[in-house]
Structures are given as C-alpha cells and as structure tokens.
Design an enzyme around this catalytic site. Sequence first.
Site, PDB file in Angstrom:
ATOM      1  N   LYS A 192     -12.060   9.315   3.020  1.00 48.40           N
ATOM      2  CA  LYS A 192     -10.674   9.736   2.826  1.00 48.40           C
ATOM      3  C   LYS A 192     -10.315   9.519   1.363  1.00 48.40           C
ATOM      4  CE  LYS A 192      -6.681   8.289   2.822  1.00 48.40           C
ATOM      5  NZ  LYS A 192      -6.068   9.059   1.719  1.00 48.40           N
ATOM      6  N   GLU A 267     -12.608  -3.622  -2.589  1.00 51.08           N
ATOM      7  CA  GLU A 267     -12.529  -3.749  -4.047  1.00 51.08           C
ATOM      8  C   GLU A 267     -11.063  -3.541  -4.380  1.00 51.08           C
ATOM      9  OE1 GLU A 267     -11.924  -3.294  -7.423  1.00 51.08           O
ATOM     10  OE2 GLU A 267     -13.056  -1.404  -7.547  1.00 51.08           O
ATOM     11  N   CYS A 301      -8.351  -1.224 -12.030  1.00 49.22           N
ATOM     12  CA  CYS A 301      -8.190  -2.472 -11.273  1.00 49.22           C
ATOM     13  C   CYS A 301      -8.576  -3.692 -12.097  1.00 49.22           C
ATOM     14  CB  CYS A 301      -8.966  -2.404  -9.973  1.00 49.22           C
ATOM     15  SG  CYS A 301     -10.643  -1.831 -10.207  1.00 49.22           S
ATOM     16  N   GLU A 402       0.114  -7.184 -10.145  1.00 51.26           N
ATOM     17  CA  GLU A 402      -0.576  -6.026 -10.726  1.00 51.26           C
ATOM     18  C   GLU A 402       0.429  -4.888 -10.912  1.00 51.26           C
ATOM     19  OE1 GLU A 402      -3.576  -3.886  -8.355  1.00 51.26           O
ATOM     20  OE2 GLU A 402      -4.826  -3.977 -10.155  1.00 51.26           O
TER      21      GLU A 402
HETATM   22  P1  ADP Z   1      -2.113   2.848  -4.532  1.00 53.03           P
HETATM   23  O1  ADP Z   1      -0.895   2.082  -4.112  1.00 53.03           O
HETATM   24  O2  ADP Z   1      -2.576   2.517  -5.872  1.00 53.03           O
HETATM   25  O3  ADP Z   1      -2.051   4.316  -4.250  1.00 53.03           O
HETATM   26  P2  ADP Z   1      -3.486   2.280  -2.123  1.00 53.03           P
HETATM   27  O4  ADP Z   1      -4.238   1.051  -1.832  1.00 53.03           O
HETATM   28  O5  ADP Z   1      -2.229   2.526  -1.366  1.00 53.03           O
HETATM   29  O6  ADP Z   1      -3.284   2.271  -3.668  1.00 53.03           O
HETATM   30  O7  ADP Z   1      -4.409   3.560  -1.943  1.00 53.03           O
HETATM   31  C1  ADP Z   1      -5.806   3.568  -1.995  1.00 53.03           C
HETATM   32  C2  ADP Z   1      -6.333   4.376  -0.823  1.00 53.03           C
HETATM   33  O8  ADP Z   1      -5.940   3.737   0.377  1.00 53.03           O
HETATM   34  C3  ADP Z   1      -5.778   5.806  -0.744  1.00 53.03           C
HETATM   35  O9  ADP Z   1      -6.805   6.669  -0.301  1.00 53.03           O
HETATM   36  C4  ADP Z   1      -4.693   5.671   0.301  1.00 53.03           C
HETATM   37  O10 ADP Z   1      -4.424   6.872   0.969  1.00 53.03           O
HETATM   38  C5  ADP Z   1      -5.331   4.666   1.249  1.00 53.03           C
HETATM   39  N1  ADP Z   1      -4.371   3.953   2.106  1.00 53.03           N
HETATM   40  C6  ADP Z   1      -3.079   3.646   1.853  1.00 53.03           C
HETATM   41  N2  ADP Z   1      -2.527   2.988   2.902  1.00 53.03           N
HETATM   42  C7  ADP Z   1      -3.496   2.869   3.841  1.00 53.03           C
HETATM   43  C8  ADP Z   1      -3.566   2.282   5.141  1.00 53.03           C
HETATM   44  N3  ADP Z   1      -2.515   1.676   5.698  1.00 53.03           N
HETATM   45  N4  ADP Z   1      -4.732   2.343   5.804  1.00 53.03           N
HETATM   46  C9  ADP Z   1      -5.821   2.922   5.261  1.00 53.03           C
HETATM   47  N5  ADP Z   1      -5.816   3.503   4.052  1.00 53.03           N
HETATM   48  C10 ADP Z   1      -4.688   3.481   3.340  1.00 53.03           C
END
Ligand code: ADP
Length: 499
Positions: A192, A267, A301, A402
């Site tokens: 994803k 990570e 990061c 962060e």
């Molecule tokens: P940012 O806030 O920098 O966008 P995220 O950690 O939210 O970082 O996003 C990193 C990845 O995690 C993206 O692919 C996002 O769609 C996915 N993501 C965000 N929320 C969830 C969740 N609850 N479960 C699984 N994947 C998620």
Amino acid sequence: MPQEVSVPSAIERFVTGGLASMLIDGAFVPAVSSETFDTLNPATGQLLARLPAGDAPDVDRAVAAARRAFDDGPWSTMKPFDRQRIMLRFADLVESRHEDLAILDTLDMGAPIQRMRGNLRRAVGMARFYAGLTTALRGETITNSIPGDFHTQTLREPVGVVGAIIPWNNPHIAFIWKVGAALAAGCTVVLKPAEEASLSALWLGEMLLEAGLPDGVVNVVTGYGETAGAALSVHPGVDKIAFTGSTATGQAIVRAAAGTLKRVTLELGGKSPNIVFNDADLDLAVPGAAMAAFTNSGQVCSAGTRLFVERGIYNDFVQAMSSYTDALTVGNGLDDTTQLGPLVSQTQLERVTDYFDVGRAEGAAVYTGGARLTEGDYAKGYFVAPTIFTDVDNDMRVAKEEIFGPVVSVMAFDDYESVIKLANTSPFGLGGGVWTNDLTKATRTVGALRTGTVWVNCYGQMDPAVPFGGYRMSGYGREGGVEHVNEFLETKSVWTQTH
Ligand code: ADP
C-alpha cells in the site's frame, strides 16, 4: 535561468488528470467500490491523477492473490536462480527508466529533480543487491549434545505474504527497498503506497510484470491508511507487516497486528541529534548540518533536527549556517536548480507552520525562516522557508517532536558528558551525527549515541548493503543489508536421527 524539466511521454498517462488503476493479481483494476481520490502536484496544486480508493474488499482480493502465489506457487516453487533473473531484469528496467521515474516522483511529492535523479545508484543498486541475495540464503548446521546420534540444522524459509506499507517521502526508493527484500526472501507482497504519492508504485508494479514476475506476487493497493492500510494490518492472510512511516501510525499497526500476532517491522520517526564539537572542520560541518536537517525539505525520518553546537563556535556556526540556509533555492522541484521543494501536502504545510507558532510560544527564537512562502508562484504550492530555531531547550516541543519539515533546533553545549546526555534524551533513536577531527572523541560519541545509525563528519549517506533502522521508538528491525532479508525469513530447526 532555471531549466524546467518537461514531462516525458512515458509518464504522461499518470500525470494528466486521468483515472489510474491499481495492481491486483497481475491486472490493473478499479476499486471494488469504484471510489477514487485525487493526487495533486504539491508545487502547483494541480490534479495529477485520480486513484482507486482501495478498502477492505480490495485488500481481500490482493491478499488472496498473494496467498495463492505463495502457497501454491509459482513464486515459492521457483528456483532462486529464476527469481533472481526476474529481479535483475526489473533492475535493468528501473535503470533505463530512472529519469522518468525521478520526474514522476518529483511531480507527485515535490522533491527536487536533482535529488530524485541522485537516487539512481541506490534504486538500481538495491534492486541488484536483493537480486543477488536471492541465491545466497543459507541455514546452518549446529552441533548438539543430547544423548544418541542426531544431526541438527536450520533452514531459512520465507515468512509468507508481506503487507508493505510505505510513506511518500521517497516513493520509488521505498518501493524497491521493501519489495526487493521481500522478494529476495521468497515472499509475496501486497503493497500500500502512501495516498500522497502512489504513482511510481503503480509504474514499478507494471515493470515487475514486464520483467516476468508472475501474477499475484506483488500487488499494489492504492487507498488511505485508515482504510486500506488498516485492512492490511489486521488481515489474517498476511504473515508480516513491513511498515515505514510515523511513530503514531506504527503504534496503530502494532495494535492492529496483535490480533493475529503477525510479524511486524517498523521504520518510524526520529528527532536525530547532530553534534558539532569546537574542533570540527566547519567547511564540512556548516553545510553538512544544514542539509542534515533541510534535505528533502526536512521530510526525512533520520533528519538531524536537534543540532548541538559546542559553545566556543556556537555564534559563528549559527551565523554561517544561517547564511548557507538563506542561499538555498526553494522552488518547484522540476526546476533543475531547485534545492528544496515544497512540502508534500496541505496537511504537512499546516503541521509545519503550526510548529513555527509552537516554537515561538515556547520561547525559541527564529534565527531565519519561520514562515510559509507566499510570493508569486510560491502561493500555489506548499512552500515554507528553511528555518533555524535558536534559544532552544531540549525539553521544548520543537526539540522533542518530529516536525517533518525544514526546521532545525539549535542548542549550545559546554562539555562532552552533557551533550551525550541531551542527545540521548529523546524517545527516538534513528540517526545521529558527530563532527570532530578528534578520532577518540568521535569513536566515544559513536559508542555513546543510542541510535541505529551514526554518521561521522558526514550525514545521511545510505547504501543498499548497509543496514538502517531505529532504536527505541524509532522502530524495530533493519532495512538494507543482509539483515533486511533476514527480517522476511523464518528459521526452521531440523532434527534428524542418524542411527
Ligand atoms: P505521514 O503522517 O507522514 O503521512 P503515516 O505514518 O500516516 O505518515 O503514513 C505512512 C503510511 O502509513 C501511508 O501509506 C499511510 O497511508 C499509512 N497509514 C496511515 N494510517 C494507517 C493505519 N491506521 N494503518 C495502516 N496504515 C496506515
């Protein structure tokens, strides 16, 4: 005059406002719900593409395809040599199309084209590195001391179906990194991509098919994290989640994965300390410390966002770094003179500008920057000025949290013991830097920092063969290196009675 890179015909279909499809079981398909979401160019606000808003039913289909390809073959039954050949062909495709991939990611998430082009060696190098490891996996024979005659050995076996969830800050690199290691181990994948930057993942998925990857081995489900990502994390058909992203999302994934106790590697974020001693080579350290924090507009990061400068050079250092920072060219990533692009989204823009207010309210001083850029073309995109906070205390939010923008918090220190204590006073432990010409001090500092990587008289270098990952709340597991492929392997112990 800056040269604006034009959009090559190979990627036009992804960036002209059309409807893209996601990759499930070797076919490009819409979401079961037919819902879509928009992906925009963060430098201009223009629509690039509409993408399928994948959700649980799409994840179900993708996991079923990945399960089949793993449980029944052909991926799991294919010889390593044959898997390797496909991965090497994929590497060749990435190499021949890297310029276009770089432009696609620049359009999708804003990073300067110069930076994206600079990923060439790493992108291709990773694909070849993991291809190489495909034929290099091995277990061990082990002596045992039990009575009788028994032979003991270990076999390394792929963990199964991997749910790979990746962020937007370096999209094609993130794809090759996760998928390459999983494939080398013999796993199949449902990936994803981040909703902000999914386009290169779709193209890379297509290239894998072109390279000969069988249907269902790698699937790309586009959609939001809270829906598609969450569905992947709880899915009983997924054996492991490999995640890169924010610490809060990492925690949500661990909770979601707990129901099935699937393996998880993470990570996550950081607030990495970067320490400059009085005797550092300032010609290296000044630009080095600035770019440790500002590269990719701080959307890294391991960015060195807590900068500790020894008192004797503090004033001169901050002044020199400020001059360097003010001379950085902020602009549309497609201009080949741009050094810092926009932030990726409106959400990131608000988050970063909020921190400007937070820092001021806490009593930090804005030495330079501290505002959104709004003049002329800047107003169309999500641009902020690279920002130096001084008068910072390590307890302030701008030194603890962060920010994921081009913001560095600078603090003066007086002695070795106190700076090490401050550097390690953080829940994170991803990167760290030390600048000194004193070998003993550098070596001591490397040992003292509780972080997964330490850069000495440099910052931010990455290589396919070198492991990368975090201590403490920056996550667990390592990516890169042989360690990375091991994260996708189970160990089976075999006892054979020999009499
Ligand atoms: P940012 O806030 O920098 O966008 P995220 O950690 O939210 O970082 O996003 C990193 C990845 O995690 C993206 O692919 C996002 O769609 C996915 N993501 C965000 N929320 C969830 C969740 N609850 N479960 C699984 N994947 C998620």
